[in-house]
Design an enzyme around this catalytic site. Structure first.
Site, short mmCIF file in Angstrom:
data_model
loop_
_atom_site.label_atom_id
_atom_site.label_comp_id
_atom_site.label_asym_id
_atom_site.label_seq_id
_atom_site.Cartn_x
_atom_site.Cartn_y
_atom_site.Cartn_z
N LYS A 210 25.66 53.66 9.96
CA LYS A 210 24.23 52.25 9.28
C LYS A 210 23.45 52.58 10.36
O LYS A 210 22.47 52.31 9.84
CB LYS A 210 24.88 50.62 9.17
CG LYS A 210 26.09 50.56 8.10
CD LYS A 210 26.09 49.46 8.07
CE LYS A 210 26.83 48.76 7.13
NZ LYS A 210 27.38 47.30 7.22
N VAL B 207 23.34 49.40 3.41
CA VAL B 207 23.31 48.69 4.84
C VAL B 207 22.48 47.70 4.74
O VAL B 207 21.69 46.94 4.25
CB VAL B 207 21.72 49.39 5.74
CG1 VAL B 207 22.05 48.49 7.28
CG2 VAL B 207 22.17 51.09 5.90
N GLU C 28 36.20 47.72 4.50
CA GLU C 28 35.99 48.14 3.69
C GLU C 28 37.92 48.63 4.14
O GLU C 28 38.23 48.13 3.84
CB GLU C 28 35.88 50.04 4.92
CG GLU C 28 34.47 49.38 5.32
CD GLU C 28 34.11 50.59 4.42
OE1 GLU C 28 34.21 51.09 3.49
OE2 GLU C 28 31.83 49.69 4.33
N LEU D 299 20.77 43.10 1.17
CA LEU D 299 19.12 42.59 2.49
C LEU D 299 18.25 43.55 2.19
O LEU D 299 18.98 44.63 2.31
CB LEU D 299 19.85 42.41 3.84
CG LEU D 299 19.97 41.13 4.49
CD1 LEU D 299 20.69 41.42 5.41
CD2 LEU D 299 20.12 39.80 3.52
N ARG E 202 40.90 57.13 -11.86
CA ARG E 202 42.16 57.33 -12.59
C ARG E 202 41.31 58.49 -13.92
O ARG E 202 41.31 59.02 -14.58
CB ARG E 202 43.26 57.19 -12.48
CG ARG E 202 43.90 56.21 -11.58
CD ARG E 202 45.02 55.58 -12.30
NE ARG E 202 44.15 54.74 -11.70
CZ ARG E 202 43.76 53.38 -12.36
NH1 ARG E 202 44.20 53.07 -13.50
NH2 ARG E 202 42.81 52.06 -11.61
N ASP F 234 31.11 52.37 11.24
CA ASP F 234 30.45 51.83 9.80
C ASP F 234 29.44 50.83 10.44
O ASP F 234 28.48 51.88 9.95
CB ASP F 234 31.62 50.54 8.87
CG ASP F 234 30.63 50.63 7.88
OD1 ASP F 234 30.45 51.11 7.28
OD2 ASP F 234 30.26 48.56 7.83
N THR G 23 31.51 53.95 -5.09
CA THR G 23 32.94 54.74 -4.61
C THR G 23 32.29 54.20 -2.99
O THR G 23 31.01 54.48 -2.26
CB THR G 23 33.23 55.74 -5.13
OG1 THR G 23 32.29 56.89 -4.59
CG2 THR G 23 33.29 56.26 -6.18
#
Ligand code: ADP
Ligand code: ASP
Ligand code: MG
Length: 808
Positions: free
Chosen positions: A676, A603, A661, A607, A500, A672, A549
Site C-alpha cells: 500500500k 489502499v 487477506e 477511503l 471455476r 500488505d 481477486t
C-alpha cells in the site's frame, strides 16, 4: 386525396390487414392504398427463381407461398367469398407456376424473367386486399412507365404522371394499387428495386398532387438508428426531405431512397406511421420550419457488405482526368459508388462499393489504367472487404462547430479504427468506413454521445465473486434504479467469473439472480485468457473490467485489456504494487487509449486516498511525507488484544470478519502495508518498489516460512509474549500501531507504540489513517481517517471507481 402505403409486415397477417381496414375506414379523404407483397414473399420468389434456374424443384416454394396467402385469406373472408377470391388468386398463381416451371426447364433466369416473377408478390397481395377492402384495384404496372433496366428500372415521370392522373380521375373513395411493379414501353414487367413499393406510392402521390403521403410500416417512424441494433433508438418527430434522403441512402431501410424525389418536387408531406401502433405520431418529412433548439444530428444509419477500393500512385498527383476515367470505368459496369474519399495530396482515391461488385470493379480499373499500372505510375489496385459505412445526418450540422472532432474522438476512445472518412460539402452528412466487426459498437457509441439517449450504459466484466465481488453486485443492484433515474447511468454486468466458472451475456444479467448464474446453464470452465478474449471479442462500447481477486494471474492480463480500450477497476493490488516499470506502462497505456485504470481500493478500502493524492498533484502540490496506518486488519488485531483475547484469537477474529487477506500472514508480515505504501509513494510521483521499503517483523520469520496450516496450529505460541508486552504498554498508556512512513521517496514500515495525543492513538477498530504532508499542507498535515477494511467499504470504493469510469 391521400396516398397511403402499407409494407410487408403490415400486410403479412390477417390481424394486421384488419388493422389496415380500420386505418382506411378512419380516414376522411379519398385514398389510394398502395400495398407491398406479403412480408417475406418477394424473398421466396427470388429463392424459387434461383432454385429453378439451378434445376431444382420449385414446387415446395410454390406450396409455401400459396399456403401463406391461403392462411391469411381464410381468416379474412367468409366461406363463399373465400372461394370466389381463391379462384381469382389461383389464376394469377397458375401463371406464376408456369413461369417458374419454365425457368426450371430452361435452366436459365434472365433479369427480365426475375422481374416478372418478383412482381407476383404485389399482384397477389393487392388482389385479395382490394377484395377485402371492397375497393377498386388499380393496375400500377401498366401505369408506371420505366426503361428496361430490370431489377431497378428508371421511371419516365412524364408518361407515368399522365397515365396515373388519367386512370385515377374517376376513382371511388378507396382504391388499392400494387407497389413495386411497373412496365417498359414494350409492355414487359419491370420493378422499381427492392423496397420499391414506397416509391410507387410517391409516384401516385406526385401524379395526383396528393395532400399527403403516408408510409405505414412496422416501426413508430424514422428512428435515430436502426431499432434492431440500437434498442435505445427513438422516433425522430421531423425530418427535412434531404435528411430523410441521406438517412435512407445510408441504410435506414424504413424508406426507399428514390421515394423522396417525387414528393419533394411537389412539396407533399410524408408521414411515417406504425400499423401496429397507429396512435404513435410517427415522423413527418417535409419542408418543416427549423427550430433553433434542434439537435445537430438527426440520425445514424449504416450499410454493411462494403468493400473499400483504393487506387494509389504518385503518378496520379496533379494529373487531370484520373477521377473521370476511374468513375467512368465503374459506371460502365453499373457499379454504384456509395462513398468517395480523396486525400488532398491526390495520390490516392478510395471509394466504397457493394462487396458483391468488388471483383468486377477491380477488373474494370485494371483494364482502364493498364498503361499507368504497367509503367508504375499507379500502384496495384487494392481492395479491403468486410467493411461497412456509418453515417450521421442532420442539416443543423452546418451550424455547429466541432461535430467531427467529437465524433472521431468518441470513436477513437473506444478503440474503433476508422478506415476512411467522407463529408459532403453540404455538411449534412459525415460518413466513415469501419470494419464490420466494429459496426455494432460504433453505432452504440455514436448514438450514446450524440443523442440524448435515456441513459449511458456501462458494461461490466467482473472477475472474482468473493466477499467484495458479492457486495459489489448487491450495491449495484440496490443503486441501479437511482443511478438510472438521477444520473442516466445504467450499469450492466455482461461477463462474470470466479475461479471455476465464467459466463457472458451481451444484454446484461438479471442482477437479482446473478450469484446463482454461475451454477446455471451456459457456464464455461473459467480461464482468464479465455475470459479476456471473449470480453474483447464481444467488442462492446463503454466496457470496464473489474478485478475483485487478489491474483497475479488476473493482473497479468491488464496490459492486453487496456490495449483493447477497456477500462480497469482493480481491487487487486498486485499490478499497482509490483514491478515499477510495468505499473508505469499500465498507467501510460490507459492515458494513451483514453480509458481508465483505477485502483482506489488498493489502499484504505473506500477511503479517498489515491484520488486525493492525484488531485493534489494535478493542482501542482508536491507530496513530501506520508505517515499512515494502512492495515485495517493489523489495527483491528492490536485494538482487539486484551487479557481475554490473545493474539492468536484476535488474528482468527479478523479473518472471520473478512478483514484479513485469505492468508493473514500477508497482513502480519507487513507485506500488505508495504504494498500500500509503495502504491501511495508511486502515485505521489516517487519511483518506489517493495524491496526499497525498510521493515522489521513483529512475529518471527519461521511463521512465514511454514504452511498456512502450520501457522494456524502454532501461532498461539506467541500469545504469552504479546500479552506480557501488552501489559507494559497498558501501564505506559500507550497503544500499538503498525505505521508506514514515506519521506521524500524513502519508505519503511514498523510496529510502534504511540501515546495519547498522537493522531494515531485513538484509531479505533479496523480504521485507517493517513497524514499527508505536502508543500501546501505543511505545518499541519492533511488527515484522512475512516474504515479501512471490510468487504462493504471496499465494494463501495470499487463502485465509486466505476462511477468515475462512467464520468457522470
Ligand atoms: P416495410 O416492409 O414496411 O416497407 P421495411 O422492413 O422495408 O418495412 O422497413 C422498416 C424497417 O426498417 C424497420 O423494421 C427497421 O428494422 C428498419 N430500419 C432501419 N433503420 C431504421 C431507422 N433509422 N428507423 C426506423 N427503422 C429502421
Ligand atoms: N415487395 C418488394 C420487396 O420486398 C417491395 C416492397 O416491399 O417495398 O422488396
Ligand atoms: Mg420497405
Amino acid at each position: 386525396m391521400k396516398v397511403i402505403k402499407f409494407g410487408g409486415t403490415s400486410v403479412g397477417s390477417a390481424e394486421n390487414i384488419k388493422r389496415i381496414e380500420e386505418i382506411v375506414r378512419s380516414q376522411s379523404s379519398d385514398l389510394i392504398v398502395v400495398v407491398s407483397a406479403v412480408g417475406g414473399v418477394t424473398d421466396r420468389l427470388v429463392a424459387a427463381s434461383k432454385a429453378g434456374a439451378n434445376g431444382k424443384e420449385v414446387n415446395p416454394f410454390l406450396e409455401e407461398i400459396w399456403s401463406r396467402h391461403l392462411d391469411i385469406m381464410s381468416a379474412l373472408f367468409d366461406e363463399t367469398t373465400l372461394e370466389e377470391v381463391k379462384i381469382k388468386m389461383k389464376s394469377i398463381f397458375d401463371e406464376l407456376e408456369k413461369i417458374l416451371q419454365g425457368v426450371r426447364l430452361i435452366g436459365e433466369l434472365t433479369p427480365k424473367t426475375l422481374d416478372k416473377v418478383m412482381g407476383f408478390g404485389e399482384r397477389l397481395s393487392s388482389l385479395f386486399i382490394s377484395q377485402f377492402l371492397h375497393a377498386e384495384l388499380i393496375d400500377s404496372a401498366s401505369l408506371i412507365r420505366t426503361d428496361s433496366n430490370h431489377g431497378r428500372a428508371n421511371v419516365d415521370f412524364k408518361v407515368t404522371y399522365e397515365q396515373i392522373s388519367q386512370a385515377c380521375s374517376g376513382l371511388k373513395r378507396v382504391a388499392v394499387a400494387p407497389g413495386f411493379i411497373s412496365s417498359a414501353s414494350d409492355g414487359t414487367v419491370t420493378t422499381l428495386g427492392r423496397g420499391g413499393s414506397d416509391y410507387t406510392a410517391a409516384l401516385f402521390a406526385a401524379a395526383l398532387d396528393a395532400e399527403k403521403l403516408e408510409i405505414w410500416t412496422d416501426v413508430d417512424g424514422f428512428m435515430t438508428a436502426d431499432p434492431r441494433v440500437i434498442s435505445k433508438a427513438y422516433t425522430i418527430p421531423q425530418l427535412t426531405y434531404s435528411e430523410a434522403l441521406e438517412l435512407s441512402h445510408f441504410g435506414a431501410k424504413v424508406i426507399y431512397p428514390p421515394t423522396i424525389l417525387p414528393v419533394y418536387k411537389k412539396s407533399i408531406p410524408v408521414q411515417i406511421l406504425n400499423t401496429m401502433n397507429p396512435s404513435a405520431k410517427g415522423t413527418l418529412i417535409g419542408n418543416a420550419e427549423r427550430q433553433g433548439t434542434e439537435q445537430p444530428i438527426k440520425g445514424i444509419s449504416s450499410i454493411d457488405g462494403i468493400s473499400l477500393v483504393t487506387v494509389q500512385g504518385l503518378g496520379m498527383v496533379g494529373v487531370t482526368g484520373i477521377a473521370m476515367r476511374l468513375f467512368g470505368a465503374l459506371a460502365k459496369e453499373e457499379i454504384n459508388v456509395i462513398l468517395i474519399s480523396q486525400a488532398s495530396s491526390e495520390n490516392s482515391i478510395s471509394f466504397a462499393i457493394d462487396s458483391a461488385k468488388g471483383k468486377i470493379a477491380e477488373a474494370a480499373i485494371q483494364q482502364e489504367f493498364d498503361r499507368e499500372i504497367s509503367s508504375g505510375l499507379i500502384n496495384k489496385v487494392n481492395s479491403e472487404e468486410d467493411l461497412c459505412i456509418v453515417a450521421i445526418v442532420g442539416e443543423n450540422m452546418k451550424h455547429s462547430a466541432g461535430i467531427a472532432g467529437k465524433l472521431f474522438n468518441t470513436i477513437g476512445k473506444n478503440g474503433i479504427n476508422v478506415v476512411a472518412i467522407a463529408q459532403g460539402a453540404s455538411e449534412q452528412n459525415i460518413s466513415w468506413v469501419v470494419k464490420k466487426s466494429d459496426l455494432r459498437k460504433t453505432l452504440n457509441v455514436v448514438h450514446e454521445s450524440f443523442f440524448l439517449s435515456p441513459f449511458i450504459e456501462l458494461n461490466i466484466f467482473l472477475v472474482g465473486i468473493g466477499t467484495v465481488g458479492k457486495d459489489l453486485i448487491t450495491q449495484i443492484s440496490q443503486q441501479q434504479q437511482k443511478l438510472q433515474k438521477e444520473h442516466r447511468l445504467k450499469l450492466r454486468i455482461c461477463g462474470i467469473a470466479n475461479s471455476r466458472k465464467m459466463i457472458f451475456n451481451r444484454e446484461g444479467f438479471d442482477l437479482s439472480a446473478i450469484t446463482s448464474i454461475l451454477s446455471g446453464e451456459g457456464v464455461e470452465k473459467s480461464d482468464m485468457t479465455c475470459f479476456c478474449s471473449q470480453m474483447i471479442g464481444m467488442n462492446m462500447f463503454n466496457s470496464v473490467f473489474v478485478d475483485c481477486t487478489a491474483e497475479k494471474k488476473v493482473a497479468d492480463h491488464y496490459h492486453t485489456i487496456l490495449n483493447n480500450y477497456i477500462s480497469i477497476v482493480a481491487a487487486n493490488k498486485v499490478a499497482a504494487s509490483s514491478d515499477y516499470l510495468a505499473y508505469r506502462e499500465l498507467k501510460e497505456l490507459a492515458a494513451k487509449h483514453g480509458v481508465k485504470y483505477l485502483f482506489e481500493t488498493n489502499v484504505g478500502a473506500g477511503l479517498p486516498l489515491i484520488s486525493t493524492i492525484n488531485d493534489l498533484m494535478r493542482s501542482g502540490d508536491r507530496i513530501v511525507r506520508i505517515e499512515a496506518v494502512l492495515s485495517g486488519t493489523l489495527n483491528y488485531i492490536f485494538n482487539t488484544l486484551s487479557s481475554e483475547i490473545p493474539l492468536s484469537k484476535a488474528i482468527r477474529m479478523s479473518k472471520e470478519k473478512g478483514f484479513s487477506e485469505p492468508d493473514p500472514r500477508i497482513d502480519l508480515s507487513g507485506v500488505d502495508v508495504i504494498r500500500k505504501l509503495v502504491i501511495l509513494g508511486r502515485e505521489s510521483g516517487y519511483k518506489l518498489s517493495q524491496e526499497d521499503v525498510g521493515q522489521k517483523r513483529f512475529i518471527p520469520d519461521s511463521y512465514f516460512n511454514s504452511t498456512l496450516e502450520d501457522f494456524w496450529n502454532n501461532i498461539h505460541e506467541m500469545d504469552a509474549k504479546f500479552e506480557a508486552e501488552r501489559l507494559i504498554l497498558e501501564k505506559e498508556r500507550k497503544k500499538w500501531r503498525f505505521v508506514g512512513l514515506m519521506e521524500e521517496g524513502r519508505a519503511s514500515v514498523s510496529l510502534q507504540a504511540v501515546g495519547p495525543g498522537h493522531p494515531f492513538y485513538d484509531l479505533e477498530g479496523s480504521n485507517n489513517i493517513i497524514l499527508l504532508t505536502t508543500e501546501r499542507y505543511n505545518e499541519s498535515p492533511m488527515l484522512i481517517k475512516g474504515y479501512g477494511a471490510g468487504a462493504a467499504v471496499t465494494a463501495a470504493g470499487v463502485f465509486a471507481d466505476l462511477i468515475k469510469v462512467a464520468n457522470i
